[in-house]
Design a protein around this motif. Structure first.
Motif, PDB file in Angstrom:
ATOM      1  N   GLN A   1       9.670 -27.550 -87.664  1.00  0.00           N
ATOM      2  CA  GLN A   1       9.035 -28.145 -86.497  1.00  0.00           C
ATOM      3  C   GLN A   1       7.541 -28.358 -86.730  1.00  0.00           C
ATOM      4  O   GLN A   1       6.962 -29.343 -86.271  1.00  0.00           O
ATOM      5  CB  GLN A   1       9.217 -27.235 -85.276  1.00  0.00           C
TER       6      GLN A   1
ATOM      7  N   THR B   1       5.689 -31.849 -86.224  1.00  0.00           N
ATOM      8  CA  THR B   1       4.631 -32.000 -85.224  1.00  0.00           C
ATOM      9  C   THR B   1       3.343 -32.528 -85.845  1.00  0.00           C
ATOM     10  O   THR B   1       2.608 -33.302 -85.221  1.00  0.00           O
ATOM     11  CB  THR B   1       4.372 -30.658 -84.522  1.00  0.00           C
TER      12      THR B   1
ATOM     13  N   PHE C   1       7.983 -32.582 -76.832  1.00  0.00           N
ATOM     14  CA  PHE C   1       7.454 -31.242 -76.609  1.00  0.00           C
ATOM     15  C   PHE C   1       8.252 -30.426 -75.589  1.00  0.00           C
ATOM     16  O   PHE C   1       7.898 -29.274 -75.307  1.00  0.00           O
ATOM     17  CB  PHE C   1       5.986 -31.326 -76.190  1.00  0.00           C
TER      18      PHE C   1
ATOM     19  N   ASN D   1      13.076 -33.490 -87.121  1.00  0.00           N
ATOM     20  CA  ASN D   1      12.906 -32.696 -85.910  1.00  0.00           C
ATOM     21  C   ASN D   1      14.251 -32.389 -85.255  1.00  0.00           C
ATOM     22  O   ASN D   1      14.483 -31.263 -84.779  1.00  0.00           O
ATOM     23  CB  ASN D   1      12.001 -33.434 -84.930  1.00  0.00           C
TER      24      ASN D   1
ATOM     25  N   THR E   1       1.951 -26.685 -89.312  1.00  0.00           N
ATOM     26  CA  THR E   1       1.374 -27.939 -88.838  1.00  0.00           C
ATOM     27  C   THR E   1      -0.046 -28.128 -89.356  1.00  0.00           C
ATOM     28  O   THR E   1      -0.440 -29.225 -89.762  1.00  0.00           O
ATOM     29  CB  THR E   1       1.362 -27.966 -87.293  1.00  0.00           C
TER      30      THR E   1
ATOM     31  N   SER F   1       2.345 -35.914 -83.868  1.00  0.00           N
ATOM     32  CA  SER F   1       1.155 -35.984 -83.026  1.00  0.00           C
ATOM     33  C   SER F   1       0.075 -36.867 -83.636  1.00  0.00           C
ATOM     34  O   SER F   1      -0.632 -37.587 -82.929  1.00  0.00           O
ATOM     35  CB  SER F   1       0.607 -34.573 -82.765  1.00  0.00           C
TER      36      SER F   1
END
Length: 395
Positions: A104, A108, A20, A82, A55, A112
């Motif tokens: 991205q 993510t 991040f 990424n 996302t 995550s």
């Protein structure tokens, strides 16, 4: 693994911090770059919002893929994509930024979910809230130094430093990610459950049908809209504040997130019960923070930076509180997918903070836009309290 602060988990937190770090720089560079090229707030909001809007769509599938293939295998694949997205920022303009933000966003979603679900599955119930808080803390820590670094790069006009930073982050994240390990139970695919869980379409219906998920999702959506409006437009709004500085604001907010998540991590409920007064207090802080930011155009830097601190504390507490609660009350069979849907509402909220509030700022002012955010925060205080009996009764 024993405890949320043992070395195997610390390695995952370090990976989170590195991953991040890029966003803490991009969140400042992209709005400033857009403004310098004559882009409107609406355009800047769309580019910034593309990241978490993408996302949002991929999180539910991320939860399902991780359940099928295991978090480690998914993680290693995502880190390659990424790295490509970060490098794309170094040689393209706003159009390329839009594409990179979407890439991205995909990464993510899987990154995550892989880490959070791996942490949840590997930790005993009493340590879940600490593990989620530490993950969230490390996701926020880059925001302490990243904005200052980004502002320094921009003011110096040295975009070569920006290129070096993006490439370095891509490489370091890949190296640490490929060496990361998780508990055997968390890392192995969950066999035999692919056909047992609810269908994806049915899982989407749970956003409304499941009262626990509905309540948490609405709260997260509205709060994240406010967070998104801050992330997207503070770099531009700060110039209108006497004594205001975007880097200092974002550093203070990130610092408050880090301190609050570490100091208060044991205060976050981890018993599977809905703590109405605790959530209401968080939403009150959010509303007051947005009000301070709105009033700072007249009141000055004191209100501006006070808003940063309160916003950071609210951000630090809300997400781990709601996520931990859901890990207890959602059905085990499709818990991963449903948590993915919940986190998707957070992504949607941050995205809407740019996409919706950009036109509002164009039509009115930044101050009016943040006043609207404060009103939304107040509405969530009421929402947290009035629906409490429904949740207690459904358990």
């Amino acid at each position: 693994m024993r405890g949320a602060l043992s070395w195997p988990f610390m390695r995952l937190y370090i990976l989170t911090l590195l991953y991040f770090s890029a966003n803490s720089i991009l969140n400042v560079i992209i709005p400033l770059k857009g403004e310098s090229l004559g882009a409107t707030n609406t355009t800047i909001g769309i580019i910034m919002g593309a990241y978490l809007f993408t996302t949002m769509f991929f999180r539910p599938w991320a939860g399902k893929m991780i359940q099928k293939h295991g978090p480690i295998r998914v993680l290693r694949t995502i880190l390659i994509i990424n790295g490509f997205a970060l490098i794309l920022y170094t040689f393209t303009g706003l159009e390329g930024y839009f594409v990179a933000r979407m890439l991205q966003g995909v990464c993510t979603a899987f990154f995550s979910m892989a880490l959070q679900l791996g942490i949840i599955d590997a930790l005993p119930e009493k340590d879940r809230s600490q593990g989620i808080s530490m993950y969230s803390l490390c996701a926020s820590m880059p925001g302490i130094i990243g904005p200052l670094l980004a502002l320094g790069i921009w003011q110096a006009g040295n975009m070569n430093a920006f290129t070096v930073a993006m490439i370095a982050i891509a490489i370091l994240t890949g190296v640490v990610g490929y060496s990361a390990k998780m508990d055997k139970q968390a890392a192995e695919p969950v066999s035999g459950q692919t056909g047992q869980g609810a269908k994806m379409s049915e899982s989407f219906g749970q956003l409304v049908k499941n009262p626990h998920l509905f309540k948490c999702s609405v709260l997260m959506l509205v709060a994240s809209l406010v967070f998104g409006a801050v992330t997207t437009f503070i770099p531009l709004y700060a110039a209108q504040i006497e004594g205001g500085n975007a880097a200092i604001y974002l550093m203070l907010q990130a610092g408050a997130v880090v301190v609050a998540r570490f100091v208060l991590r044991k205060k976050i409920p981890s018993d599977g019960k809905w703590h109405s007064s605790f959530v209401m207090a968080i939403m009150l802080m959010l509303a007051v923070a947005a009000l301070c930011v709105s009033f700072s155009v007249m009141g000055g830097a004191v209100f501006f930076y006070a808003g940063a601190g309160l916003m950071g504390i609210a951000q630090a507490l809300l997400y781990p509180t709601l996520t931990t609660y859901l890990t207890f009350v959602l059905p085990q069979l499709n818990r991963n997918v449903l948590i993915g849907l919940f986190i998707a509402t957070a992504d949607l909220g941050v995205s809407l903070g740019g996409v919706i509030m950009g036109p509002v700022a164009d039509i009115f002012t930044y101050s009016v836009m943040y006043m609207i955010c404060a009103i939304l925060g107040v509405s969530m205080i009421i929402f947290s309290y009035e629906r409490r009996k429904i949740f207690v009764g459904s358990r």
